[in-house]
Design a protein around this motif. Structure first.
Motif, PDB file in Angstrom:
ATOM      1  N   ALA A  59       2.126  -4.406   3.933  1.00  0.00           N
ATOM      2  CA  ALA A  59       3.293  -3.540   3.776  1.00  0.00           C
ATOM      3  C   ALA A  59       2.823  -2.149   3.378  1.00  0.00           C
ATOM      4  O   ALA A  59       1.981  -1.993   2.485  1.00  0.00           O
ATOM      5  CB  ALA A  59       4.234  -4.110   2.724  1.00  0.00           C
ATOM      6  N   TYR A  60       3.396  -1.119   4.022  1.00  0.00           N
ATOM      7  CA  TYR A  60       2.876   0.243   3.896  1.00  0.00           C
ATOM      8  C   TYR A  60       4.007   1.238   3.702  1.00  0.00           C
ATOM      9  O   TYR A  60       5.046   1.148   4.377  1.00  0.00           O
ATOM     10  CB  TYR A  60       2.086   0.587   5.157  1.00  0.00           C
ATOM     11  CG  TYR A  60       1.593   2.009   5.279  1.00  0.00           C
ATOM     12  CD1 TYR A  60       0.373   2.381   4.726  1.00  0.00           C
ATOM     13  CD2 TYR A  60       2.323   2.963   5.981  1.00  0.00           C
ATOM     14  CE1 TYR A  60      -0.111   3.683   4.870  1.00  0.00           C
ATOM     15  CE2 TYR A  60       1.852   4.264   6.130  1.00  0.00           C
ATOM     16  CZ  TYR A  60       0.630   4.620   5.568  1.00  0.00           C
ATOM     17  OH  TYR A  60       0.155   5.901   5.713  1.00  0.00           O
ATOM     18  N   ASP A  84      13.325  -2.164   2.313  1.00  0.00           N
ATOM     19  CA  ASP A  84      13.098  -3.295   1.411  1.00  0.00           C
ATOM     20  C   ASP A  84      11.766  -3.165   0.680  1.00  0.00           C
ATOM     21  O   ASP A  84      11.650  -3.543  -0.497  1.00  0.00           O
ATOM     22  CB  ASP A  84      13.179  -4.622   2.176  1.00  0.00           C
ATOM     23  CG  ASP A  84      12.151  -4.733   3.289  1.00  0.00           C
ATOM     24  OD1 ASP A  84      11.729  -3.689   3.833  1.00  0.00           O
ATOM     25  OD2 ASP A  84      11.770  -5.865   3.635  1.00  0.00           O
ATOM     26  N   VAL A  85      10.760  -2.611   1.354  1.00  0.00           N
ATOM     27  CA  VAL A  85       9.472  -2.389   0.697  1.00  0.00           C
ATOM     28  C   VAL A  85       9.622  -1.329  -0.389  1.00  0.00           C
ATOM     29  O   VAL A  85       9.119  -1.485  -1.505  1.00  0.00           O
ATOM     30  CB  VAL A  85       8.407  -1.967   1.728  1.00  0.00           C
ATOM     31  CG1 VAL A  85       7.083  -1.649   1.025  1.00  0.00           C
ATOM     32  CG2 VAL A  85       8.194  -3.070   2.765  1.00  0.00           C
ATOM     33  N   LEU A  86      10.344  -0.265  -0.077  1.00  0.00           N
ATOM     34  CA  LEU A  86      10.595   0.771  -1.065  1.00  0.00           C
ATOM     35  C   LEU A  86      11.325   0.208  -2.276  1.00  0.00           C
ATOM     36  O   LEU A  86      10.975   0.515  -3.423  1.00  0.00           O
ATOM     37  CB  LEU A  86      11.403   1.907  -0.440  1.00  0.00           C
ATOM     38  CG  LEU A  86      11.935   2.978  -1.398  1.00  0.00           C
ATOM     39  CD1 LEU A  86      10.804   3.619  -2.193  1.00  0.00           C
ATOM     40  CD2 LEU A  86      12.721   4.034  -0.626  1.00  0.00           C
ATOM     41  N   ALA A  87      12.317  -0.634  -2.023  1.00  0.00           N
ATOM     42  CA  ALA A  87      13.093  -1.196  -3.131  1.00  0.00           C
ATOM     43  C   ALA A  87      12.202  -2.004  -4.062  1.00  0.00           C
ATOM     44  O   ALA A  87      12.377  -1.981  -5.283  1.00  0.00           O
ATOM     45  CB  ALA A  87      14.225  -2.061  -2.590  1.00  0.00           C
ATOM     46  N   TRP A  88      11.220  -2.707  -3.507  1.00  0.00           N
ATOM     47  CA  TRP A  88      10.380  -3.562  -4.338  1.00  0.00           C
ATOM     48  C   TRP A  88       9.413  -2.772  -5.213  1.00  0.00           C
ATOM     49  O   TRP A  88       9.163  -3.129  -6.365  1.00  0.00           O
ATOM     50  CB  TRP A  88       9.613  -4.546  -3.469  1.00  0.00           C
ATOM     51  CG  TRP A  88       8.925  -5.583  -4.294  1.00  0.00           C
ATOM     52  CD1 TRP A  88       9.486  -6.623  -4.960  1.00  0.00           C
ATOM     53  CD2 TRP A  88       7.531  -5.644  -4.575  1.00  0.00           C
ATOM     54  NE1 TRP A  88       8.524  -7.335  -5.632  1.00  0.00           N
ATOM     55  CE2 TRP A  88       7.313  -6.759  -5.410  1.00  0.00           C
ATOM     56  CE3 TRP A  88       6.436  -4.859  -4.182  1.00  0.00           C
ATOM     57  CZ2 TRP A  88       6.044  -7.104  -5.868  1.00  0.00           C
ATOM     58  CZ3 TRP A  88       5.172  -5.206  -4.637  1.00  0.00           C
ATOM     59  CH2 TRP A  88       4.991  -6.336  -5.478  1.00  0.00           C
ATOM     60  N   TRP A 104       0.861  -1.183   0.000  1.00  0.00           N
ATOM     61  CA  TRP A 104       0.000   0.000   0.000  1.00  0.00           C
ATOM     62  C   TRP A 104       0.897   1.233   0.000  1.00  0.00           C
ATOM     63  O   TRP A 104       1.638   1.474   0.946  1.00  0.00           O
ATOM     64  CB  TRP A 104      -0.902  -0.046   1.212  1.00  0.00           C
ATOM     65  CG  TRP A 104      -1.738   1.184   1.459  1.00  0.00           C
ATOM     66  CD1 TRP A 104      -1.951   2.232   0.621  1.00  0.00           C
ATOM     67  CD2 TRP A 104      -2.483   1.475   2.654  1.00  0.00           C
ATOM     68  NE1 TRP A 104      -2.785   3.172   1.195  1.00  0.00           N
ATOM     69  CE2 TRP A 104      -3.117   2.724   2.450  1.00  0.00           C
ATOM     70  CE3 TRP A 104      -2.662   0.790   3.866  1.00  0.00           C
ATOM     71  CZ2 TRP A 104      -3.928   3.309   3.427  1.00  0.00           C
ATOM     72  CZ3 TRP A 104      -3.465   1.375   4.832  1.00  0.00           C
ATOM     73  CH2 TRP A 104      -4.096   2.618   4.614  1.00  0.00           C
ATOM     74  N   VAL A 105       0.822   2.015  -1.084  1.00  0.00           N
ATOM     75  CA  VAL A 105       1.558   3.272  -1.192  1.00  0.00           C
ATOM     76  C   VAL A 105       0.558   4.392  -0.930  1.00  0.00           C
ATOM     77  O   VAL A 105      -0.303   4.681  -1.761  1.00  0.00           O
ATOM     78  CB  VAL A 105       2.194   3.426  -2.594  1.00  0.00           C
ATOM     79  CG1 VAL A 105       2.894   4.772  -2.721  1.00  0.00           C
ATOM     80  CG2 VAL A 105       3.177   2.291  -2.854  1.00  0.00           C
TER      81      VAL A 105
END
Length: 287
Positions: A117-118, A144-148, A93-94
């Motif tokens: 993931a947020y 890691d979430v940002l990287a994905w 969720w962005v």
């Protein structure tokens, strides 16, 4: 996690529509949803790769990334309280709406409670930069979430700035928008001073452009102000909303209180949906 390919954009306002269009143009499968169904349908009609989806559950189910681009924190909370249980286990969720730190924290708690993931990820920039892939992302959350999700963010923005691991993105956004509003009000007032001093606006702009005081955003506003052309870009009502969000988190300085009053007066004069340049309307002599 699987390769990012399907993106749900929740909110078909000006920014959400521009984001969806850009993502479709760059090869993503985009599902565009809006609380007013017709708006999403119109936005998707001529946008390659973008499908207007009626049911919220159909928009988010199976999506790798869900981007919320809604008006305020209450709207995001209402929509996501219905949608979040339908997200896939590996979806991200962005949260790109401008909601302020307090609402962003509550939304982050909602995501954590549901194991989603947020990223707290508002943007600097409006519709034209979104269509051109030149937004500036102000992202807080796990690296890691940002990287994905980086492939999606890169297709929409020229810069992806990681500003923290909590809700720092929402805090930075309020500061950036306060600066934007304050500088626009200042430009209007300085143009008024130019008039009093007999300084041609073109000469004033030429001097700014020749040195370090040039601010491209505000130089663009000069022609809009001179022509009383306030076609929607970043609306006065949204700038006022953001100043009010800042006031809910911190005591406004006398300068920012003046900016808030100017925005409120501009909105009350009937320019609430017009571009921020409309703050100049109040200093113009009646015609």
């Amino acid at each position: 996690m699987a390769q990012v390919s399907t993106v749900a954009v929740l909110g078909a306002g000006a920014l959400g529509t521009a984001m969806a269009t850009r993502l479709g143009d760059t090869g993503h499968e985009v599902r565009l949803w809006n609380r007013t169904e017709g708006r999403a349908r119109v936005a998707a009609e001529h946008a390659a790769g973008v499908t207007a989806v009626v049911a919220l559950g159909d928009a988010v189910s199976g999506a790798s990334v869900v981007i919320t681009v809604l008006r305020d924190g209450e709207a995001v909370a209402e929509v996501m309280s219905d949608a979040i249980g339908r997200l896939d286990s590996d979806a991200v969720w962005v949260q790109a709406s401008t909601v302020g730190p307090r609402h962003a924290s509550a939304l982050a708690d909602m995501a954590r409670d549901h194991g989603v993931a947020y990223l707290d990820a508002p943007v600097s920039g409006s519709t034209a930069p979104a269509r051109e892939g030149k937004l500036v992302w102000l992202v807080a959350g796990p690296e890691d979430v940002l990287a994905w999700v980086r492939p999606v963010l890169d297709d929409l923005g020229s810069s992806v700035l990681h500003v923290g691991r909590g809700v720092e993105g929402s805090a930075v956004k309020l500061a950036v928008n306060a600066w934007m509003a304050a500088s626009t009000v200042a430009m209007s007032d300085v143009l008024s001073l130019c008039d009093t001093l007999g300084v041609d606006h073109a000469t004033f702009v030429r001097v700014l452009e020749a040195g370090p005081l040039a601010m491209p955003y505000e130089l663009q506003k000069v022609s809009l102000m001179d022509n009383a052309s306030y076609a929607p870009g970043f609306a006065v009502r949204l700038a006022l909303k953001d100043i009010e969000l800042a006031a809910a988190s911190a005591t406004l300085s006398p300068l920012l209180q003046t900016v808030r009053d100017r925005l409120a007066a501009t909105a009350a004069a009937g320019h609430d949906s017009d571009d921020l340049a409309a703050v100049d309307f109040l200093r113009r002599p009646p015609t």
